[in-house]
Each structure stands twice: as structure tokens, then as C-alpha cells.
Enzyme design. Structure first.
Site, PDB file in Angstrom:
ATOM      1  N   LYS A 125     -17.879  -4.936 -11.633  1.00 20.56           N
ATOM      2  CA  LYS A 125     -16.462  -5.340 -11.628  1.00 20.56           C
ATOM      3  C   LYS A 125     -15.728  -4.490 -12.652  1.00 20.56           C
ATOM      4  O   LYS A 125     -16.342  -4.001 -13.603  1.00 20.56           O
ATOM      5  CB  LYS A 125     -16.339  -6.813 -12.009  1.00 20.56           C
ATOM      6  CG  LYS A 125     -15.020  -7.437 -11.633  1.00 20.56           C
ATOM      7  CD  LYS A 125     -14.980  -7.887 -10.178  1.00 20.56           C
ATOM      8  CE  LYS A 125     -13.581  -8.322  -9.777  1.00 20.56           C
ATOM      9  NZ  LYS A 125     -13.561  -8.926  -8.431  1.00 20.56           N
ATOM     10  N   ASP A 165      -8.659  -6.258  -6.213  1.00 26.15           N
ATOM     11  CA  ASP A 165      -8.753  -7.652  -6.688  1.00 26.15           C
ATOM     12  C   ASP A 165      -7.328  -8.012  -7.111  1.00 26.15           C
ATOM     13  O   ASP A 165      -6.373  -7.372  -6.642  1.00 26.15           O
ATOM     14  CB  ASP A 165      -9.759  -7.763  -7.856  1.00 26.15           C
ATOM     15  CG  ASP A 165     -10.076  -9.203  -8.245  1.00 26.15           C
ATOM     16  OD1 ASP A 165     -10.867  -9.849  -7.542  1.00 26.15           O
ATOM     17  OD2 ASP A 165      -9.529  -9.713  -9.251  1.00 26.15           O
TER      18      ASP A 165
HETATM   19  P1  NDP Z   1      -3.473 -10.963  -5.484  1.00 23.22           P
HETATM   20  O1  NDP Z   1      -3.068 -10.195  -6.677  1.00 23.22           O
HETATM   21  O2  NDP Z   1      -3.191 -10.425  -4.125  1.00 23.22           O
HETATM   22  O3  NDP Z   1      -2.857 -12.437  -5.536  1.00 23.22           O
HETATM   23  C1  NDP Z   1      -3.083 -13.284  -6.597  1.00 23.22           C
HETATM   24  C2  NDP Z   1      -2.254 -14.545  -6.417  1.00 23.22           C
HETATM   25  O4  NDP Z   1      -2.622 -15.503  -7.395  1.00 23.22           O
HETATM   26  C3  NDP Z   1      -0.772 -14.293  -6.597  1.00 23.22           C
HETATM   27  O5  NDP Z   1      -0.051 -15.201  -5.817  1.00 23.22           O
HETATM   28  C4  NDP Z   1      -0.574 -14.577  -8.076  1.00 23.22           C
HETATM   29  O6  NDP Z   1       0.730 -14.933  -8.411  1.00 23.22           O
HETATM   30  C5  NDP Z   1      -1.526 -15.741  -8.282  1.00 23.22           C
HETATM   31  N1  NDP Z   1      -2.024 -15.744  -9.672  1.00 23.22           N
HETATM   32  C6  NDP Z   1      -2.622 -14.729 -10.334  1.00 23.22           C
HETATM   33  N2  NDP Z   1      -2.913 -15.079 -11.590  1.00 23.22           N
HETATM   34  C7  NDP Z   1      -2.473 -16.334 -11.727  1.00 23.22           C
HETATM   35  C8  NDP Z   1      -2.468 -17.248 -12.794  1.00 23.22           C
HETATM   36  N3  NDP Z   1      -2.979 -16.933 -13.988  1.00 23.22           N
HETATM   37  N4  NDP Z   1      -1.964 -18.471 -12.548  1.00 23.22           N
HETATM   38  C9  NDP Z   1      -1.464 -18.787 -11.315  1.00 23.22           C
HETATM   39  N5  NDP Z   1      -1.435 -17.960 -10.278  1.00 23.22           N
HETATM   40  C10 NDP Z   1      -1.932 -16.762 -10.480  1.00 23.22           C
HETATM   41  O7  NDP Z   1      -5.035 -11.238  -5.667  1.00 23.22           O
HETATM   42  P2  NDP Z   1      -6.124 -11.670  -4.579  1.00 23.22           P
HETATM   43  O8  NDP Z   1      -5.515 -12.545  -3.557  1.00 23.22           O
HETATM   44  O9  NDP Z   1      -6.835 -10.442  -4.164  1.00 23.22           O
HETATM   45  O10 NDP Z   1      -7.138 -12.495  -5.480  1.00 23.22           O
HETATM   46  C11 NDP Z   1      -7.036 -13.915  -5.677  1.00 23.22           C
HETATM   47  C12 NDP Z   1      -8.371 -14.456  -6.137  1.00 23.22           C
HETATM   48  O11 NDP Z   1      -9.370 -14.179  -5.131  1.00 23.22           O
HETATM   49  C13 NDP Z   1      -8.943 -13.864  -7.419  1.00 23.22           C
HETATM   50  O12 NDP Z   1      -9.684 -14.849  -8.106  1.00 23.22           O
HETATM   51  C14 NDP Z   1      -9.884 -12.767  -6.923  1.00 23.22           C
HETATM   52  O13 NDP Z   1     -10.873 -12.445  -7.871  1.00 23.22           O
HETATM   53  C15 NDP Z   1     -10.476 -13.486  -5.715  1.00 23.22           C
HETATM   54  N6  NDP Z   1     -11.088 -12.627  -4.707  1.00 23.22           N
HETATM   55  C16 NDP Z   1     -10.382 -11.604  -4.111  1.00 23.22           C
HETATM   56  C17 NDP Z   1     -10.994 -10.839  -3.135  1.00 23.22           C
HETATM   57  C18 NDP Z   1     -10.238  -9.810  -2.382  1.00 23.22           C
HETATM   58  O14 NDP Z   1     -10.818  -9.273  -1.409  1.00 23.22           O
HETATM   59  N7  NDP Z   1      -9.000  -9.499  -2.703  1.00 23.22           N
HETATM   60  C19 NDP Z   1     -12.421 -11.022  -2.799  1.00 23.22           C
HETATM   61  C20 NDP Z   1     -13.039 -12.168  -3.431  1.00 23.22           C
HETATM   62  C21 NDP Z   1     -12.387 -12.907  -4.366  1.00 23.22           C
HETATM   63  P3  NDP Z   1       1.830 -13.807  -8.830  1.00 23.22           P
HETATM   64  O15 NDP Z   1       2.280 -13.191  -7.539  1.00 23.22           O
HETATM   65  O16 NDP Z   1       2.869 -14.571  -9.539  1.00 23.22           O
HETATM   66  O17 NDP Z   1       1.100 -12.835  -9.725  1.00 23.22           O
END
Ligand code: NDP
Length: 446
Positions: A125, A165
Site C-alpha cells: 500500500k 484508493d
Molecule cells: P474516494 O476518494 O473515491 O471516495 C472516498 C469517499 O469517502 C468520499 O465521498 C469522501 O468524501 C469520503 N471520505 C473520505 N475520508 C473521509 C473521512 N475521513 N470522513 C468521512 N468521509 C470520508 O475513495 P474510494 O471510494 O476509492 O475509497 C473508499 C474506501 O474504500 C476506502 O476505505 C478505500 O481504502 C476502500 N477501498 C477502495 C477500493 C477501490 O478500488 N477504490 C478497493 C478496496 C477498498 P469527500 O468527497 O468529502 O472527500
């Protein structure tokens, strides 16, 4: 925990001030005790002390110039955790909260998740404390190029293949891939999540969210339930949340709430996903804009409040530790009967204990969100073969992988705990067995 407590104690002593890493290790070790009781030779070979120590940790300076001509300095990370079963594989996160503890917890979990996919990929990671919010495209590009200038020395199609991510989507992967190619003069599958015209795979964008729903669908079916008619709440509105919302809706659920880091929206008529995509993917704006168009919906500031919305199924898809004990109790009191983790470690260990005590259907992240990395591995296969599969082919493989992950986790749970529904233990054990066997077979350098 008897056998593995000394390992946990050494992790805490050797890695002070890394609470997220301690949390992830503790959650895994607590479920592995019965496996190690059966395999004293693995304890003797130091498998457990080795598996909690990354093979390599790289931290580096990322200097770049902002639009005002000022020099900015961020910190970059890549933790190459375990390569027993394949090249390191895992995403890159850009978020101001990123530190070594967070990258290590994610890298550690990635080892077991990647093993569960049945594909040959090790765990890693990376990321940076860079905050993409409010930055211009030029600033994002400058940062990505500087980040890749150092990272390129440590990765490669057969060594380490990063992906996206939080904060890293198609745009960032493009800038990083361009810089890698410029530096190395190689057109190679060194990153996944690439654009479709230059080595990307169809269905990679949808994979984590779709995969989460395929996994949960299996878990629900095993208990005679389904998404049909289920009121569903999904936190986040990024890559994972958006495609979880799409697939859950296709499977018959009614998604009524979503969020971002500023707060959550509630729409009793069901979320208008096209509007969410327009706000978050096209305009890169705040989710609060939703209520300007859907005037019957409401916006509430603050993230944790989303777990007070009454629902049958909850899919946390935002970030780590977003459901604590209090939120878990609220969900259960409101009658939630299934929780599937799209985000990594979104529930605290106390919250997980509460779900298990209540006996609800619970899909832990390592298994439930493995569809993203599995499809990244399918992108690597297509790059190696110089071939592209159709959306339907990739989607069918993804579905089959998620079904086999569910099967492996529930069978391991039954064998080692006597309860096929304890997917927390089942996922950890099934993922661990393959890695431990490989590490044992490959020996130690004397
Ligand atoms: P994105 O950056 O596309 O989206 C993240 C979302 O979560 C946004 O809506 C963001 O809000 C919100 N967010 C981020 N940090 C916080 C916080 N501290 N408190 C509240 N909301 C928060 O990321 P992903 O969708 O790719 O990832 C989301 C999760 O899924 C993570 O835990 C990641 O590790 C996990 N994941 C992702 C994979 C992938 O293929 N992308 C694979 C496996 C797991 P805002 O827009 O305001 O920043």
C-alpha cells in the site's frame, strides 16, 4: 489470545504510535489462534513475527510547485508488505490524514485480501498526506509527477503494481502512469486503474462496489435473505460508494442515504445516482448540492449521523473507523440485519464484536471489498496477454471470484470456529493459510 499475545506485544513495542496498524493486526491475530495451534511448525519458523513486519518500507519527500509559484513539500509512502504469493499489489491514497500507521494497516490487510482473491498477488500500500481537495488540475499533475519520480525506482510490473484508493482515481493514475513511462521508456502494466484506451480494464471502475454487492448477495442468500426491498444506507460518495449504490439498486435495494466528509443526504424516495455522479464525478463538488435539485431530500452536517438513519442493510464505503461502538449499537437498535464493508476497516474492533454478538450478517472488508484488487489483477493479466476482455467477461469473472471468496471464508469459518457465519474469522483464516504455506515453503535466509 494465548499463543499470539507475545507477537501482539512485540508489534506494539516495536511500532509505537501506530494505533491503526495495531488495530488491524490485533483483529487478525485474534482469529488465527486455532490455526497456529494446528501448525506449531509455523510458529517455529517465525511466520507470525515475519508476517507482521513489512518486507520493505519506503518514505520519501515529494516537493512540487503550486499555482502561486510556492514550493510545497509532502511525504510519500510505499509499504511493500508481503510478496510470498506474488508481486506487491495495493492502492495509493492521497489524503491529509495519511501517515505510516494508516499505510501499514492497509498494507497488512491487503496481504490477506489479495490471497483470498485466488489470484497471484502479494500485499502492499502507498500514499501521501497530499490533499487533492481544491487543487487545480495542474497542481494535481505536478504532485503526481513528483510522487512518481521517486516511486518509479521501487515498482515494476513484476515487482509492485500500485492502484487507486481514496483521492486517487483515473485522473491521478493517468498523470502517474505518464511520468513512469517518461522516466523508464516502458509501456508496461505498472499501475492498474488505467484509462480504457491505454491498458485499462473494463469494469475496474465499478469493481469494488459491484464486488461488495455480489459478496453480500451470497451472504444474504445463505440466510434466506436478499437485497430485494431492503432499505439501504451507504456512506461515502466516491468510487466504491457510487458503484455499490448502482449494484445494490439493480439487485432491488432502495438506497436512502449517502455522504461525504462534510455530511450526509437523506432521500426517502431513493437516491438519484445520476445526480450524485454529476456532483461528485463531474463537478467534484460537495454532496450538499444534491438537495438543491432534489428538494424533498435533506442534508445533515457531520458524517457519523448517517448511522442513525433506519435501514435494513448498511454499507460503509467511506473510510476507516467510521462506525464506532455507539454507531454499531444505534444500527442494531434500529433493526439493521446486514452490514457489508466496502471501505477498509470502517468498523472499530468493538463495533465488530457487537455485530457478531447480535448474529447479524456481516461481510468484513478483507473479503467483501476484494473485488477491486481482484479486477486489478485481471487488468494485469490482460496487460500481460496484450488482450482486452469485454465488460461482460470481466464482470462475470468478478462475480465468480466474489462467490468463491464467500465460499472459502464460510468454509474456513465452519472448520475453525464451528460457525459458518463468522466471516471475520473465516476471511482471515482462508487468506492467511495460503500465505503461510508459501512463506514456509520459501524458507528463511540464514
Ligand atoms: P474516494 O476518494 O473515491 O471516495 C472516498 C469517499 O469517502 C468520499 O465521498 C469522501 O468524501 C469520503 N471520505 C473520505 N475520508 C473521509 C473521512 N475521513 N470522513 C468521512 N468521509 C470520508 O475513495 P474510494 O471510494 O476509492 O475509497 C473508499 C474506501 O474504500 C476506502 O476505505 C478505500 O481504502 C476502500 N477501498 C477502495 C477500493 C477501490 O478500488 N477504490 C478497493 C478496496 C477498498 P469527500 O468527497 O468529502 O472527500
Amino acid at each position: 489470545m494465548k499463543l499470539l499475545q507475545p507477537v501482539m506485544d512485540r508489534v506494539i513495542a516495536r511500532n509505537p504510535n501506530q494505533p491503526e496498524f495495531h488495530q488491524a493486526v490485533s483483529e487478525v491475530l485474534e482469529t488465527l489462534e486455532p490455526v497456529l495451534e494446528k501448525h506449531p511448525e509455523w510458529m517455529q519458523a517465525g511466520i507470525m513475527d515475519r508476517i507482521v513486519e513489512p518486507e520493505r518500507q519506503i518514505m520519501f519527500r515529494v516537493a512540487w510547485v503550486d499555482d502561486n509559484g510556492n514550493v510545497q513539500v509532502n511525504r510519500g509512502f510505499r509499504v511493500q508488505f508481503n510478496s510470498a504469493i506474488g508481486p506487491y499489489k495495493g492502492g495509493i491514497r492521497f489524503h491529509p490524514s495519511v501517515n505510516l500507521s494508516i499505510i501499514k494497516f492497509l498494507g497488512f490487510e491487503q496481504i490477506f485480501k489479495n490471497s483470498l482473491t485466488t489470484l497471484p498477488i502479494g500485499g502492499g500500500k502507498g500514499g501521501s498526506d497530499f490533499d487533492p481537495k481544491g487543487k487545480s488540475d495542474r497542481e494535481i499533475m505536478a504532485f503526481c509527477q513528483s510522487f512518481m519520480t521517486e516511486l518509479s525506482k521501487h515498482i515494476g510490473a513484476d515487482t509492485d503494481v500500485p492502484a487507486g484508493d481514496i483521492g486517487v482515481g483515473g485522473r491521478e493514475i493517468g498523470f502517474m502512469y505518464g511520468q513512469y513511462k517518461r522516466l523508464r521508456n516502458e509501456f508496461t502494466g505498472v499501475l492498474t486503474g488505467k484509462g480504457l484506451g491505454w491498458g485499462g480494464s473494463l469494469a475496474r471502475t465499478e469493481a469494488t462496489g459491484f464486488g461488495l454487492c455480489y459478496f453480500m448477495d451470497e451472504a444474504l442468500k445463505a440466510q434466506g435473505k436478499s437485497f430485494k426491498g431492503a432499505t439501504t444506507v451507504i456512506s461515502g460518495s466516491g468510487n466504491v460508494a457510487i458503484y455499490a449504490c448502482q449494484k445494490a439498486t439493480e439487485l432491488g435495494a432502495k438506497v436512502v442515504a449517502m455522504s461525504d466528509s462534510s455530511g450526509y443526504i437523506y432521500d426517502a424516495e431513493g437516491i438519484d445516482l445520476d445526480l450524485i455522479k454529476e456532483i461528485k464525478e463531474v463537478k467534484r463538488a460537495r454532496i450538499s448540492e444534491y438537495v438543491k435539485t432534489r428538494t424533498n431530500a435533506t442534508f445533515t452536517e457531520g458524517c457519523r449521523g448517517i448511522w442513525t438513519v433506519k435501514c435494513d442493510i448498511a454499507l460503509p464505503c467511506a473510510t476507516q473507523n467510521e462506525i464506532n461502538l455507539e454507531s454499531a449499537k444505534t444500527l442494531l437498535a434500529n433493526g439493521t440485519w446486514a452490514i457489508g464493508e466496502g471501505a477498509n476497516m470502517p468498523s472499530t474492533n468493538e463495533a465488530i464484536a457487537e455485530y457478531l454478538k447480535a448474529g447479524i450478517i456481516f461481510g468484513p472488508a478483507k473479503a467483501a471489498n476484494a473485488g477491486g484488487v481482484a479486477t486489478s489483477a485481471l487488468e494485469m493479466s490482460q496487460n500481460s496477454m496484450r488482450l482486452n476482455w469485454t465488460f461482460e467477461e470481466v464482470d462475470a469473472k468478478l462475480k465468480q471470484i466474489m462467490q468463491s471468496i464467500y465460499k472459502a471464508a464460510s468454509e474456513a469459518a465452519l472448520e475453525y470456529t464451528g460457525n459458518a457465519n463468522n466471516l471475520v474469522a473465516g476471511a482471515n483464516i482462508a487468506g492467511f493459510l495460503k500465505v503461510a504455506k508459501a512463506m514456509y515453503a520459501q524458507g528463511i535466509a540464514y
